[in-house]
Design an enzyme around this catalytic site. Sequence first.
Site, short mmCIF file in Angstrom:
data_model
loop_
_atom_site.label_atom_id
_atom_site.label_comp_id
_atom_site.label_asym_id
_atom_site.label_seq_id
_atom_site.Cartn_x
_atom_site.Cartn_y
_atom_site.Cartn_z
N ARG A 55 -16.95 18.90 91.28
CA ARG A 55 -16.94 18.70 90.91
C ARG A 55 -16.24 16.78 90.62
O ARG A 55 -15.67 16.52 91.33
CB ARG A 55 -15.21 19.37 90.07
CG ARG A 55 -15.80 20.60 89.75
CD ARG A 55 -16.41 20.90 88.26
NE ARG A 55 -16.17 20.62 86.85
CZ ARG A 55 -15.29 21.19 86.36
NH1 ARG A 55 -14.78 22.11 86.96
NH2 ARG A 55 -15.70 20.75 85.29
N HIS A 106 4.65 32.65 57.62
CA HIS A 106 4.23 31.96 59.01
C HIS A 106 4.22 33.08 59.79
O HIS A 106 3.68 33.03 61.64
CB HIS A 106 4.66 30.36 59.38
CG HIS A 106 4.95 29.79 58.68
ND1 HIS A 106 3.42 29.19 58.14
CD2 HIS A 106 5.75 28.58 58.40
CE1 HIS A 106 3.50 27.73 58.03
NE2 HIS A 106 4.83 28.09 58.38
N ARG A 117 0.11 27.04 62.48
CA ARG A 117 -1.40 26.64 62.60
C ARG A 117 -2.15 27.49 62.53
O ARG A 117 -3.53 27.80 62.13
CB ARG A 117 -0.96 25.62 63.55
CG ARG A 117 -0.24 24.72 62.98
CD ARG A 117 -0.47 23.31 64.43
NE ARG A 117 -1.67 22.60 64.50
CZ ARG A 117 -1.98 21.27 65.10
NH1 ARG A 117 -1.16 21.28 65.81
NH2 ARG A 117 -2.94 20.66 64.83
N PRO A 152 1.90 26.12 73.99
CA PRO A 152 2.47 27.08 75.11
C PRO A 152 1.75 26.74 75.91
O PRO A 152 -0.16 27.22 75.69
CB PRO A 152 2.37 27.92 73.98
CG PRO A 152 2.68 27.63 72.77
CD PRO A 152 0.94 27.00 73.05
N GLU A 153 1.74 26.76 77.62
CA GLU A 153 1.01 27.15 78.61
C GLU A 153 1.42 28.12 79.46
O GLU A 153 2.02 28.40 78.53
CB GLU A 153 1.46 25.17 78.82
CG GLU A 153 -0.27 24.59 78.67
CD GLU A 153 -1.59 24.20 78.03
OE1 GLU A 153 -2.31 25.21 78.76
OE2 GLU A 153 -1.60 23.17 77.07
#
Length: 271
Positions: A151, A89, A107, A2-3
């Site tokens: 960068r 879960h 997870r 998920p972003e």
Amino acid sequence: MPELPEVEVTRRGFADRIAGARIEAVRVGKPLRWALSIDPGMLVGRTVRGVRRRGKYLLVDLDAGLLLLHLGMSGSLRFDASLPLAGVHDHFDLVTSHGTLRLNDPRRFGAVVYVEDEASPLAGKLLGGLGMEPLGDSFDFDAFHAGLRRRRAPVKQVLLAGDVVVGVGNIYASEALFLAGIRPTLAASRISRPRALRLHAAIREILARAVDRGGSTLRDFSNVDGQSGYFQLEATVYGRAGQPCRVCATPIRLLRQGQRSTFFCPSCQKS
């Protein structure tokens, strides 16, 4: 994973419904990525004031302290007045007078962490290195361009790093770079001001569109009502290797950058 759009969709799905609720019980299941850092019983009786987002973290403000929630790689939240018994879960339940907020995470890379405030050392460790929020007024273009100019790494990897701008995940970086006409392998320091301006606008547009579409569901993500997102169905380059570009019909290419899949059009993104 998920972003930002998926986390924002999650926030919008329960923030109004849980605001003002009194915490009645807390259930903690198997250990998650980080410990809760407070006796669950000490949260009982506190009131939820609201829910904010910082990057991919959800901040549940209480009348005393706050909870930092992270969905990890496969986590999702549910909020309902009546949920079934917790499954294998389901690792955290916040039972309130308005309903139960449940974290499901197969997870277990997600987390629910209590801190006294955002100035606490733990909150600073988790939130302190995050870049600008791309959907708010704080997404300043001059600061964005300056961050890129510092960068030398490929611009796609700089976007994913999250210290210049936060929340532009793998899908959305590929889509924003396509919309801006910038090749993902171009060094961030070489991006001119006009092209950076296009990328700045593209990031806003792609993320806002993804939120409107309920985010992207590739494997696990669903919103607090169990519904999948569908932004991925209208992606222009992501997941379309070998297929014709929707703009010029050139086959979309796939390459690996930092062990992540990058999709681009060699014609529309020449440099």
